[in-house]
Design a protein around this motif. Structure first.
Motif, PDB file in Angstrom:
ATOM      1  N   LEU A 204       0.821  -1.203   0.000  1.00 30.71           N
ATOM      2  CA  LEU A 204       0.000   0.000   0.000  1.00 30.71           C
ATOM      3  C   LEU A 204       0.858   1.258   0.000  1.00 30.71           C
ATOM      4  CD1 LEU A 204      -2.954  -0.848   2.425  1.00 30.71           C
ATOM      5  CD2 LEU A 204      -2.914  -0.873  -0.081  1.00 30.71           C
ATOM      6  N   ALA A 205       2.109   1.119  -0.369  1.00 31.37           N
ATOM      7  CA  ALA A 205       3.023   2.253  -0.538  1.00 31.37           C
ATOM      8  C   ALA A 205       3.547   2.223  -1.970  1.00 31.37           C
ATOM      9  CB  ALA A 205       4.177   2.159   0.467  1.00 31.37           C
ATOM     10  N   VAL A 211       2.569   6.726  -7.597  1.00 34.29           N
ATOM     11  CA  VAL A 211       1.239   7.135  -7.144  1.00 34.29           C
ATOM     12  C   VAL A 211       0.397   7.603  -8.323  1.00 34.29           C
ATOM     13  CG1 VAL A 211      -0.028   8.767  -5.695  1.00 34.29           C
ATOM     14  CG2 VAL A 211       2.096   7.755  -4.859  1.00 34.29           C
ATOM     15  N   GLU A 212       1.038   8.228  -9.323  1.00 32.15           N
ATOM     16  CA  GLU A 212       0.308   8.778 -10.466  1.00 32.15           C
ATOM     17  C   GLU A 212      -0.395   7.706 -11.279  1.00 32.15           C
ATOM     18  OE1 GLU A 212       3.466   9.297  -9.857  1.00 32.15           O
ATOM     19  OE2 GLU A 212       3.593  11.404  -9.225  1.00 32.15           O
ATOM     20  N   ILE A 222      -3.569   5.510  -0.271  1.00 28.27           N
ATOM     21  CA  ILE A 222      -2.118   5.329  -0.345  1.00 28.27           C
ATOM     22  C   ILE A 222      -1.405   6.436   0.420  1.00 28.27           C
ATOM     23  CG2 ILE A 222      -0.147   5.121  -1.902  1.00 28.27           C
ATOM     24  CD1 ILE A 222      -2.135   2.809  -2.034  1.00 28.27           C
ATOM     25  N   MET A 223      -1.931   7.664   0.364  1.00 24.85           N
ATOM     26  CA  MET A 223      -1.293   8.777   1.049  1.00 24.85           C
ATOM     27  C   MET A 223      -1.415   8.668   2.565  1.00 24.85           C
ATOM     28  SD  MET A 223       0.113  10.346  -1.364  1.00 24.85           S
ATOM     29  CE  MET A 223       0.793  11.657  -0.348  1.00 24.85           C
ATOM     30  N   LEU A 224      -2.363   7.867   3.063  1.00 30.13           N
ATOM     31  CA  LEU A 224      -2.480   7.653   4.508  1.00 30.13           C
ATOM     32  C   LEU A 224      -1.357   6.774   5.038  1.00 30.13           C
ATOM     33  CD1 LEU A 224      -6.332   7.111   4.977  1.00 30.13           C
ATOM     34  CD2 LEU A 224      -4.971   9.085   5.702  1.00 30.13           C
ATOM     35  N   ASN A 225      -0.715   6.036   4.161  1.00 29.60           N
ATOM     36  CA  ASN A 225       0.413   5.193   4.561  1.00 29.60           C
ATOM     37  C   ASN A 225       1.557   6.097   5.005  1.00 29.60           C
ATOM     38  OD1 ASN A 225       2.650   3.443   4.692  1.00 29.60           O
ATOM     39  ND2 ASN A 225       1.868   2.174   3.031  1.00 29.60           N
ATOM     40  N   PHE A 229       4.805   9.339   1.848  1.00 26.05           N
ATOM     41  CA  PHE A 229       5.426  10.661   1.725  1.00 26.05           C
ATOM     42  C   PHE A 229       6.948  10.553   1.757  1.00 26.05           C
ATOM     43  CE2 PHE A 229       7.135  14.555   3.650  1.00 26.05           C
ATOM     44  CZ  PHE A 229       6.673  15.498   2.751  1.00 26.05           C
ATOM     45  N   VAL A 230       7.484   9.730   2.648  1.00 22.01           N
ATOM     46  CA  VAL A 230       8.941   9.608   2.767  1.00 22.01           C
ATOM     47  C   VAL A 230       9.532   8.959   1.517  1.00 22.01           C
ATOM     48  CG1 VAL A 230      10.815   8.617   4.135  1.00 22.01           C
ATOM     49  CG2 VAL A 230       8.764   9.462   5.269  1.00 22.01           C
TER      50      VAL A 230
END
Length: 278
Positions: A204-205, A211-212, A222-225, A229-230
């Protein structure tokens, strides 16, 4: 020292405790790293050989067997080995986080002798786990840099921001590790559960995909993972030659500090019952 007294839970007490034990933390990290490879032929060299071997496998599988490409906005910049290079950055970040969490659940159970010693600062054990994971991540990063120089060329100067990108994740990892370490004493199923969760976080990362490439409806999940972001920022500074998102990093850092302190509070409150359970 009164073993029944609740330790101070203030941020100042947390920082002072870790600072007082800094030399002990360093010695225990060194002992853990050396002890892991003690008796093997290559010794500490295994910490270098393993990521090198994995990078070679990724390069062969994705650039030759699958002929995969990362795609997205950076498709024009790709070479035939770029997919493996991009993927390996995500694996480094996930490997750091997952190693801390997977080992944290049993770190107290594996060091019962320290629990009986009232003067031993138990709170440093998850920090030691994070230090060992950071060492392995650093070795993997060196392997990645060598591969990048050989296969592609010199990376952009923005690579110097990578420690800044990863630092909040390490704080977050330690905070979660404190919680898992305290839970693992009372619930022995925590270790198995964490292993499942870290595997789910891997998929899920954006480790194997950008991501696109995902539908817009899925991207918020996915952004909640916490890794997303890192990973994205790590690739920005290491591969794409971009400056990190400083505003986003500040927000992530503030959240990480909250988890860091919250994990410390949870551990300090739970430690009073460790000796009775163990």
């Amino acid at each position: 020292m009164n073993p029944h007294a609740l330790p101070s839970l203030s941020p100042r007490a947390m920082v002072e405790s870790l600072w007082r034990s800094r030399q002990l933390v360093i010695r225990m990290i060194r002992r853990d790293v050396i002890g892991r490879y003690k008796g093997s032929v290559l010794g500490l060299g295994w910490s270098f050989v393993y990521p090198l071997l994995m990078l070679s496998v990724y390069t062969f599988v994705f650039s030759i067997a699958f002929k995969a490409r990362w795609g997205g906005e950076h498709a024009a910049e790709e070479s035939k080995v770029m997919f493996a290079i991009v993927l390996f950055v995500g694996m480094i970040v996930h490997g750091l986080f997952s190693e801390v969490l997977n080992r944290a659940a049993d770190v107290i159970n594996h060091n019962v002798n320290y629990v009986k010693k009232v003067v031993f600062p138990l709170e440093i054990l998850p920090v030691v786990v994070a230090g060992v994971a950071a060492f392995h991540a650093l070795v993997s990063l060196v392997v990645w840099l060598l591969a990048y120089v050989v296969l592609i060329g010199m990376p952009a100067w923005q690579v110097i921001f990578f420690p800044l990108v990863v630092a909040p994740l390490i704080l977050l990892s330690i905070g979660v590790a404190w919680v898992l370490a305290s839970m693992g004493v009372y619930l022995r199923d925590v270790g198995q559960t964490v292993s499942i969760v870290t595997t789910i976080l891997l998929f899920l990362a954006p480790v194997f995909y950008p991501v696109e490439s995902l539908p817009a409806s899925v991207r918020p999940l996915i952004m909640l993972n916490p890794l997303t972001f890192v990973i994205e920022q790590s690739r920005a500074v290491l591969i794409w030659g971009q400056l990190p998102d400083f505003v986003g990093l500040l927000q992530y850092f503030i959240c990480s500090l909250g988890v860091f302190w919250g994990g410390f509070i949870c551990f300090q409150k739970a430690r009073r019952g460790f000796a009775d359970v163990l």
